[in-house]
Scaffold this active site. Structure first.
Site, PDB file in Angstrom:
ATOM      1  N   ASN A   9      28.230  35.587 -37.304  1.00  0.00           N
ATOM      2  CA  ASN A   9      27.332  36.427 -36.505  1.00  0.00           C
ATOM      3  C   ASN A   9      27.955  36.571 -35.119  1.00  0.00           C
ATOM      4  O   ASN A   9      27.917  35.635 -34.321  1.00  0.00           O
ATOM      5  CB  ASN A   9      25.954  35.751 -36.429  1.00  0.00           C
ATOM      6  CG  ASN A   9      25.005  36.471 -35.484  1.00  0.00           C
ATOM      7  OD1 ASN A   9      25.261  37.597 -35.071  1.00  0.00           O
ATOM      8  ND2 ASN A   9      23.910  35.801 -35.133  1.00  0.00           N
ATOM      9  N   LYS A  11      27.066  38.406 -32.691  1.00  0.00           N
ATOM     10  CA  LYS A  11      26.095  38.691 -31.617  1.00  0.00           C
ATOM     11  C   LYS A  11      26.615  39.851 -30.744  1.00  0.00           C
ATOM     12  O   LYS A  11      27.241  40.757 -31.257  1.00  0.00           O
ATOM     13  CB  LYS A  11      25.794  37.424 -30.820  1.00  0.00           C
ATOM     14  CG  LYS A  11      25.386  36.277 -31.746  1.00  0.00           C
ATOM     15  CD  LYS A  11      24.775  35.107 -31.048  1.00  0.00           C
ATOM     16  CE  LYS A  11      24.451  34.036 -32.088  1.00  0.00           C
ATOM     17  NZ  LYS A  11      23.706  32.922 -31.538  1.00  0.00           N
ATOM     18  N   HIS A  95      16.348  36.736 -36.780  1.00  0.00           N
ATOM     19  CA  HIS A  95      17.109  35.768 -35.978  1.00  0.00           C
ATOM     20  C   HIS A  95      16.245  35.302 -34.804  1.00  0.00           C
ATOM     21  O   HIS A  95      15.497  36.094 -34.218  1.00  0.00           O
ATOM     22  CB  HIS A  95      18.402  36.408 -35.466  1.00  0.00           C
ATOM     23  CG  HIS A  95      19.327  35.394 -34.866  1.00  0.00           C
ATOM     24  ND1 HIS A  95      19.143  34.904 -33.595  1.00  0.00           N
ATOM     25  CD2 HIS A  95      20.396  34.747 -35.372  1.00  0.00           C
ATOM     26  CE1 HIS A  95      20.079  33.998 -33.350  1.00  0.00           C
ATOM     27  NE2 HIS A  95      20.854  33.889 -34.409  1.00  0.00           N
ATOM     28  N   GLU A  97      16.888  34.771 -31.796  1.00  0.00           N
ATOM     29  CA  GLU A  97      17.067  35.540 -30.547  1.00  0.00           C
ATOM     30  C   GLU A  97      16.238  36.822 -30.582  1.00  0.00           C
ATOM     31  O   GLU A  97      15.705  37.253 -29.560  1.00  0.00           O
ATOM     32  CB  GLU A  97      18.567  35.818 -30.315  1.00  0.00           C
ATOM     33  CG  GLU A  97      19.276  34.544 -29.872  1.00  0.00           C
ATOM     34  CD  GLU A  97      20.752  34.461 -30.220  1.00  0.00           C
ATOM     35  OE1 GLU A  97      21.363  35.496 -30.551  1.00  0.00           O
ATOM     36  OE2 GLU A  97      21.295  33.337 -30.166  1.00  0.00           O
ATOM     37  N   GLU A 167      17.944  27.978 -39.238  1.00  0.00           N
ATOM     38  CA  GLU A 167      18.593  27.860 -37.939  1.00  0.00           C
ATOM     39  C   GLU A 167      17.630  27.230 -36.939  1.00  0.00           C
ATOM     40  O   GLU A 167      16.820  27.944 -36.319  1.00  0.00           O
ATOM     41  CB  GLU A 167      19.004  29.244 -37.425  1.00  0.00           C
ATOM     42  CG  GLU A 167      20.060  29.919 -38.266  1.00  0.00           C
ATOM     43  CD  GLU A 167      20.899  30.876 -37.430  1.00  0.00           C
ATOM     44  OE1 GLU A 167      22.122  30.717 -37.426  1.00  0.00           O
ATOM     45  OE2 GLU A 167      20.328  31.752 -36.762  1.00  0.00           O
ATOM     46  N   GLY A 173      23.789  27.715 -30.303  1.00  0.00           N
ATOM     47  CA  GLY A 173      24.537  27.922 -29.066  1.00  0.00           C
ATOM     48  C   GLY A 173      24.489  26.735 -28.110  1.00  0.00           C
ATOM     49  O   GLY A 173      24.877  26.861 -26.958  1.00  0.00           O
ATOM     50  N   SER A 211      25.385  25.925 -34.092  1.00  0.00           N
ATOM     51  CA  SER A 211      26.535  25.150 -33.609  1.00  0.00           C
ATOM     52  C   SER A 211      27.441  24.626 -34.727  1.00  0.00           C
ATOM     53  O   SER A 211      28.006  23.540 -34.605  1.00  0.00           O
ATOM     54  CB  SER A 211      26.066  23.998 -32.710  1.00  0.00           C
ATOM     55  OG  SER A 211      25.436  24.517 -31.536  1.00  0.00           O
ATOM     56  N   GLY A 233      29.084  31.277 -32.355  1.00  0.00           N
ATOM     57  CA  GLY A 233      30.229  31.146 -31.450  1.00  0.00           C
ATOM     58  C   GLY A 233      31.555  30.886 -32.149  1.00  0.00           C
ATOM     59  O   GLY A 233      32.572  31.521 -31.808  1.00  0.00           O
TER      60      GLY A 233
HETATM   61  P1  PGA Z   1      25.927  29.313 -32.909  1.00  0.00           P
HETATM   62  O1  PGA Z   1      24.964  30.515 -33.389  1.00  0.00           O
HETATM   63  O2  PGA Z   1      26.830  28.981 -34.090  1.00  0.00           O
HETATM   64  O3  PGA Z   1      26.690  29.879 -31.752  1.00  0.00           O
HETATM   65  O4  PGA Z   1      25.060  28.166 -32.561  1.00  0.00           O
HETATM   66  C1  PGA Z   1      24.427  30.566 -34.685  1.00  0.00           C
HETATM   67  C2  PGA Z   1      23.517  31.757 -34.831  1.00  0.00           C
HETATM   68  O5  PGA Z   1      22.752  32.045 -33.907  1.00  0.00           O
HETATM   69  O6  PGA Z   1      23.531  32.465 -35.857  1.00  0.00           O
END
Ligand code: PGA
Length: 249
Positions: A9, A11, A95, A97, A167, A173, A211, A233
């Site tokens: 992803n 983002k 998601h 976010e 998640e 993140g 993460s 990330g």
């Molecule tokens: P992250 O994000 O691996 O940067 O923690 C995962 C996600 O939000 O899908």
């Protein structure tokens, strides 16, 4: 036997040139065949570029969100059949976010889920609790309720044709991933909960996200109910993402 799925992803990151470089490295680095399915989710405007770059490889392309309506006066939304028209196979829905920063409700997430499936996209349906909810012992209640809203809207058979991504919000993140045991416990709960809705949950793929890095991916993928990862990330770094894929292949 469930095939692993490793999803990146991206983002709201990248530019035409950095995305070209990332895709060139990924296409070069993935084997022609492997045990895992591989999917990347670029920012929507780059989807056509990425589809072209992924052509002839085993990398599939999807979207980070999808319109809840089929077409019409919905400024800023992208319809599922437009994504399918460009060759997308999957769309993320729900998601955290989107839920927390843009106020998307469970009902909207359920409508996006249904719209994706109407046009042949596989939803990757995200669920997960905040740190406060975990600390209050509410993880299963929160995740269960998120699943219930979609189950009530689309039904068990539709749910069965989706991917669910667990998640935990506190792990996204933050560099603080859930331990493989913590993730497995929630995955086992999700599978059991989906089964109570009548979905063939043993066939469904459940991804962990939050993460994820290569150094812990092997342990995660060894867990009985974890069928892959949703990587944020670390999916922007070709070597790191390729190393995660290698743990699933
Ligand atoms: P992250 O994000 O691996 O940067 O923690 C995962 C996600 O939000 O899908």
């Amino acid at each position: 036997m469930r095939r692993p799925l490793v999803t990146g992803n991206w983002k709201m990151h990248g530019s035409r040139s950095t995305i070209r470089a990332l895709m060139t490295a990924l296409c070069h680095g993935v084997k022609d065949r492997g045990a895992a399915d591989i999917l990347v989710l670029p920012p929507a405007i780059y989807i056509p570029d990425v589809i072209r770059l992924a052509d002839g490889t085993r990398i599939a392309v999807g979207a980070q969100n999808v319109g809840d309506q089929d077409q019409g006066a919905y400024t800023g939304e992208i319809a599922a059949d437009m994504l399918a028209d460009f060759g997308c196979s999957h769309a993320l829905v729900g998601h955290s976010e989107r839920r927390l920063l843009y106020g998307e409700t469970d009902a909207l997430v359920a409508a996006r889920f249904a719209a994706a499936q109407r046009h042949g996209l596989t939803p990757i349906f995200c669920v997960g609790e905040t740190l406060e909810q975990r600390d209050a012992g509410e993880t299963e209640a929160v995740v269960g309720a998120q699943l219930d809203v979609v189950a009530a809207k689309v039904g068990a058979l539709a749910l069965e044709r989706a991917v669910v991504a667990y998640e935990p919000v506190w792990a996204i993140g933050t560099g603080r991933a859930a331990s493989p045991e913590q993730a497995q416990a929630v995955h086992a709960f999700i599978r059991a909960h989906l089964a109570t809705h009548g979905a063939g949950a043993t066939r469904m793929r459940l991804l962990y996200g939050g993460s994820v890095k290569a150094d812990m991916a092997g342990e995660l993928f060894a867990m009985p109910d974890i069928d892959g990862a949703l990587v944020g990330g670390a999916s922007l770094k070709a070597n790191e993402f390729l190393n995660i894929i290698a743990r699933a292949d």
